[in-house]
Write an enzyme that holds these catalytic residues in place. Structure first.
Site, PDB file in Angstrom:
ATOM      1  N   ASP A 187      26.706  50.959   2.894  1.00 28.55           N
ATOM      2  CA  ASP A 187      27.978  51.031   3.623  1.00 28.55           C
ATOM      3  C   ASP A 187      27.712  51.015   5.129  1.00 28.55           C
ATOM      4  OD1 ASP A 187      30.444  51.736   4.642  1.00 28.55           O
ATOM      5  OD2 ASP A 187      30.276  53.842   4.048  1.00 28.55           O
ATOM      6  N   ASP A 241      31.164  33.512 -15.317  1.00 25.70           N
ATOM      7  CA  ASP A 241      31.657  34.606 -16.150  1.00 25.70           C
ATOM      8  C   ASP A 241      32.384  34.058 -17.374  1.00 25.70           C
ATOM      9  OD1 ASP A 241      32.340  37.503 -16.429  1.00 25.70           O
ATOM     10  OD2 ASP A 241      34.398  36.743 -16.243  1.00 25.70           O
ATOM     11  N   GLU A 249      27.211  33.128 -18.721  1.00 28.02           N
ATOM     12  CA  GLU A 249      27.369  34.276 -19.606  1.00 28.02           C
ATOM     13  C   GLU A 249      28.080  33.833 -20.876  1.00 28.02           C
ATOM     14  OE1 GLU A 249      29.534  38.580 -20.072  1.00 28.02           O
ATOM     15  OE2 GLU A 249      30.588  36.782 -19.444  1.00 28.02           O
TER      16      GLU A 249
END
Ligand code: ACG
Length: 482
Positions: A13, A185, A230
């Site tokens: 971060d 995906d 995938e």
């Protein structure tokens, strides 16, 4: 090529809001160099209302919590200068309910209303998906839409060719941003509803046709694009997609590897190699779609949690992973032995906890978007704790990665199963003039081997000489010259 699956939210971060971001990625690129991985698979970073990013509200915008497109581009540019590559996870099967596309479709606006699948009076609204117990039709206002992954993610209807053209624009947009390729995906789901028979049904031929057209386009923009797919299914389905993608995740082998180590069962491992890895056994030709080898990902339980905190088993699993041909993948945090249990494939937060930089649990860059459930401070899973500890998971993985990089010929090697008994599996790994033997001890107990000690190149675990024999500890891997 060694892949590292990165969840940006949990990484580094840069602006103190507790969420990992592009600038944080840029600041910490040297971490990947230190670990030794070279290709970063970035989990979705597009605008999305979901923490995981798999439901996208705009395909052409970054998630503002991660930063602006220019910050992303800058991180990718710097990464490239350091020799890293980046693969973007691109879920195109569905969008978010709050996407402009779906919202306009709800208002019956053209062309969007035809980009989704709507129920009619003959639709079986109580149909469920074939895994789990979830419905596939969801009510919204006076309509029902098809959404295989739940009520938050309406499926796009790729029967509509306009969408094919739109998706090409999406691919180009992210290649232009600097990505080197994609992780596709849900690749078997593009066509998974049979509109004529009105039932859920995979249409693999149509999927393949779709992907071939998309990838021809992608390669026309970037000829060396890296394409990972995938297809989470049995081997007989995965085989249908052979040759379509560069790399395909090997889910069946992954599951069996984990299980065989859990149960200390050599038979299961060898059987899985024969069934799910046969293209690398005594192979004569190049493998078309390389096996994407992995142990865990963001949809799964963390490995050390799967093994009930047994670090030896966890380390052993990675020793096997990095000695098999194909492309090895590691999910972020596994190199520290992060823990995390999976409640359900619909709720995956607990296996994606913040990467721990500091043993105390906070410090510059530490992400805090989620409270710790499995990895509280002082649980010895921090980078700080492990980096200088030679026995740590971090240094184990780092050393395996280093071994693999020095022997990158293994990616395209052939294997032969030399022998197996209740405890030991012995395989030969060779390519051209290279040849090594890996001996894996699947039991927690020691084993005596008749091997020439002068041939030992590496030992992941512990061995000792016992008169003319070599004794290895449980869950040890020995690597020998042929
Ligand atoms: C991808 C992402 C995942 C993401 C989505 C949606 C897709 O990795 O994070 O969800 O964008 C199915 C799909 C996969 C999907 C997973 C989550 N993963 O095929 O594309 O679900 C069976 C089914 C598989 C199924 C798997 C899930 O066959 O299709 O994967 O179960 O458990 C043997 C069998 C094998 C069987 C397994 C397990 O191995 O051979 O067939 O697989 O056992 O039983 C994200 C979020 C979700 C959210 C969604 C919108 O994570 O929470 O809902 O986005």
């Amino acid at each position: 090529m060694i892949f590292y699956e990165l969840f940006l939210r949990s990484f580094y971060d840069s602006n103190g809001d507790g969420i990992g971001d592009f600038k944080g990625l840029e600041e910490k690129l040297d971490y990947f160099k230190e670990l030794g991985v070279d290709t970063i698979w970035l989990l979705p970073i597009m605008k999305s209302p979901a923490f995981h990013g798999y439901t996208i509200s705009s395909f052409y915008e970054t998630n503002p919590v991660y930063g602006e497109l220019k910050d992303l581009k800058s991180a990718l540019r710097k990464g490239h200068e350091m020799g890293l590559k980046f693969v973007l996870d691109l879920p195109i099967n569905h969008v978010a309910v709050n996407s402009e596309w779906f919202q306009k479709a709800l208002e019956d606006k053209e062309p969007y209303k035809n980009w989704f699948t709507w129920a009619n009076e003959k639709t079986n609204l109580s149909e469920k998906r074939h895994w789990g117990d979830d419905y596939i039709w969801h009510e919204i206002g006076d309509k029902y839409f098809y959404g295989l992954f739940g009520p938050g993610s309406p499926d796009l209807n790729f029967e509509n060719k306009e969408l094919w053209e739109e998706m090409k624009k999406v691919f180009k947009f992210w290649l232009d941003a600097g990505f080197d390729g994609f992780r596709l995906d849900a690749a078997k789901h593009i066509f998974d509803y049979d509109a004529k028979k009105m039932v859920f049904k995979y249409q693999h031929d149509k999927n393949i046709n779709f992907w071939k057209e998309m990838l021809d386009y992608v390669y026309s923009v970037k000829k060396d694009a890296i394409i990972v797919s995938e297809v989470w299914d049995d081997q007989k389905i995965v085989e249908k997609y052979e040759g379509v993608f560069d790399i395909g995740f090997n889910f069946p082998l992954s599951g069996d590897m984990k299980d065989s180590i859990k149960k200390e069962d050599t038979k299961k491992f060898v059987k899985s190699l024969k069934n799910n890895f046969s293209k690398y056994i005594d192979k004569e030709n190049d493998v078309e779609t390389k096996s994407g080898n992995f142990l865990t990902n963001h949809d799964m339980q963390r490995l050390i949690s799967e093994y009930e905190e047994n670090e030896d088993k966890t380390k052993f699993a990675y020793s096997i992973l990095f000695t098999l041909p194909g492309k090895p993948f590691i999910f972020y945090g596994e190199e520290l032995g992060l823990r995390g249990e999976l409640v359900s494939v619909n709720y995956t937060e607990d296996s994606q906890e913040p990467f721990q930089w500091y043993e105390i649990g906070f410090g510059p860059g530490q992400t805090e978007w989620k409270g710790y459930k499995f990895n509280p401070p002082y649980s010895k899973v921090s980078y700080e704790h492990q980096k200088n500890n030679s026995n740590s998971m971090f240094n184990h993985i780092k050393s395996l990665i280093n071994f693999r990089k020095e022997n990158n010929w293994i990616d395209d090697a052939s294997i032969s199963i030399i022998s197996q008994n209740e405890s030991i599996v012995k395989i030969k790994i060779n390519k051209d003039s290279h040849s090594i033997i890996a001996i894996y001890n699947f039991k927690s107990s020691k084993s005596l081997l008749n091997v020439n000690k002068n041939k030992i190149i590496k030992c992941y675990g512990i061995y000792r000489e016992k008169s003319d024999l070599i004794e290895i500890n449980g869950f040890t891997t020995l690597i020998l010259k042929e």
